[in-house]
Scaffold this motif. Structure first.
Motif, mmCIF file in Angstrom:
data_model
loop_
_atom_site.group_PDB
_atom_site.id
_atom_site.type_symbol
_atom_site.label_atom_id
_atom_site.label_comp_id
_atom_site.label_asym_id
_atom_site.label_seq_id
_atom_site.Cartn_x
_atom_site.Cartn_y
_atom_site.Cartn_z
ATOM 1 N N UNK A 50 0.712 -1.298 -0.029
ATOM 2 C CA UNK A 50 -0.013 -0.085 -0.144
ATOM 3 C C UNK A 50 0.762 1.444 0.013
ATOM 4 N N UNK A 51 0.323 2.338 -0.650
ATOM 5 C CA UNK A 51 0.963 3.647 -0.778
ATOM 6 C C UNK A 51 -0.115 4.508 -0.108
ATOM 7 N N UNK A 52 0.276 5.418 0.581
ATOM 8 C CA UNK A 52 -0.573 6.250 1.090
ATOM 9 C C UNK A 52 -0.244 7.818 0.579
ATOM 10 N N UNK A 53 -0.972 8.599 0.517
ATOM 11 C CA UNK A 53 -0.833 10.116 0.481
ATOM 12 C C UNK A 53 -1.600 10.929 1.446
ATOM 13 N N UNK A 54 -0.951 11.286 2.550
ATOM 14 C CA UNK A 54 -1.848 12.137 3.542
ATOM 15 C C UNK A 54 -1.864 13.536 3.045
ATOM 16 N N UNK A 55 -2.932 14.122 2.789
ATOM 17 C CA UNK A 55 -2.988 15.763 2.452
ATOM 18 C C UNK A 55 -3.710 16.533 3.532
ATOM 19 N N UNK A 56 -2.804 17.672 3.612
ATOM 20 C CA UNK A 56 -3.045 18.376 4.932
ATOM 21 C C UNK A 56 -3.410 19.708 4.336
ATOM 22 N N UNK A 57 -3.968 20.776 4.968
ATOM 23 C CA UNK A 57 -4.427 22.006 4.738
ATOM 24 C C UNK A 57 -4.757 22.052 3.328
ATOM 25 N N UNK A 58 -5.975 21.338 3.050
ATOM 26 C CA UNK A 58 -6.632 21.173 1.715
ATOM 27 C C UNK A 58 -7.283 22.740 1.395
ATOM 28 N N UNK A 59 -6.962 22.871 -0.182
ATOM 29 C CA UNK A 59 -7.814 24.148 -0.322
ATOM 30 C C UNK A 59 -8.583 23.831 -1.801
ATOM 31 N N UNK A 60 -9.474 24.396 -2.039
ATOM 32 C CA UNK A 60 -10.386 24.446 -3.123
ATOM 33 C C UNK A 60 -9.531 24.103 -4.308
ATOM 34 N N UNK A 61 -8.331 24.502 -4.532
ATOM 35 C CA UNK A 61 -7.520 24.144 -5.929
ATOM 36 C C UNK A 61 -7.074 22.727 -5.881
ATOM 37 N N UNK A 62 -7.171 21.812 -4.822
ATOM 38 C CA UNK A 62 -6.785 20.647 -4.660
ATOM 39 C C UNK A 62 -7.950 19.600 -5.227
ATOM 40 N N UNK A 63 -8.956 20.165 -5.682
ATOM 41 C CA UNK A 63 -10.158 19.706 -5.979
ATOM 42 C C UNK A 63 -9.875 19.174 -7.510
ATOM 43 N N UNK A 64 -9.510 17.779 -7.682
ATOM 44 C CA UNK A 64 -9.213 17.015 -8.757
ATOM 45 C C UNK A 64 -9.346 15.750 -8.479
ATOM 46 N N UNK A 65 -9.146 14.971 -9.631
ATOM 47 C CA UNK A 65 -9.229 13.451 -9.479
ATOM 48 C C UNK A 65 -7.480 12.822 -9.112
ATOM 49 N N UNK A 66 -7.302 12.092 -8.296
ATOM 50 C CA UNK A 66 -5.863 11.663 -7.589
ATOM 51 C C UNK A 66 -5.672 10.439 -8.169
ATOM 52 N N UNK A 67 -4.557 10.124 -9.193
ATOM 53 C CA UNK A 67 -4.196 8.667 -9.581
ATOM 54 C C UNK A 67 -3.093 8.229 -8.738
ATOM 55 N N UNK A 68 -2.858 6.829 -8.354
ATOM 56 C CA UNK A 68 -1.914 6.206 -7.834
ATOM 57 C C UNK A 68 -1.252 5.497 -9.097
ATOM 58 N N UNK A 69 0.105 5.749 -9.238
ATOM 59 C CA UNK A 69 0.937 4.974 -10.296
ATOM 60 C C UNK A 69 2.168 4.299 -9.912
ATOM 61 N N UNK A 70 2.502 3.355 -10.596
ATOM 62 C CA UNK A 70 3.779 2.839 -10.724
ATOM 63 C C UNK A 70 4.462 3.177 -11.951
ATOM 64 N N UNK A 71 4.908 4.448 -12.168
ATOM 65 C CA UNK A 71 5.118 4.999 -13.547
ATOM 66 C C UNK A 71 6.168 4.318 -14.395
#
Length: 116
Positions: free
Chosen positions: A77-98
């Protein structure tokens, strides 16, 4: 090819936090780089955070100091802890092994919506 499934997205108020998770279908210990990207409508997908198997991390300037990427190889498992979110962070987030295969392995995406 490894399958990736994101979870943890949703609606949050500005200033709030969310933690995204990305569960892989197989062991990620052998995958050097895991990353999170995000994509707004009509824009290119952008890399926001990456982590190597050794724990080295890198962040886009837009999220540096607010987001933290981590990985638990034992839980695949990979995690993304997101703090201090703002409206500009409103998007779709993708996990990847690029760097797997020709185009990498990608999850289906999880929507994050930040209300003002």
């Amino acid at each position: 090819q490894v399958q990736l499934v994101e979870s943890g997205g949703g609606l949050v108020q500005a200033g709030g936090s969310l933690r995204l998770s990305c569960l892989a279908s197989e062991r990620i210990f052998g995958i050097n780089v895991m990353a999170w990207y995000r994509q707004a409508p009509g824009k290119q997908r952008e890399s926001i955070a990456a982590i190597t198997v050794g724990g080295y991390t890198d962040y886009a300037d837009s999220v540096k100091g607010r987001f933290t990427i981590s990985r638990d190889n034992a839980k695949n498992t990979v995690y993304l802890q997101m703090n201090s979110l703002n409206p500009g962070d409103t998007v779709v987030y993708y996990c990847t092994a690029p760097y797997i295969g020709l185009v990498g392995s990608w999850g289906q995406g999880t929507q994050v919506t930040v209300s003002s």
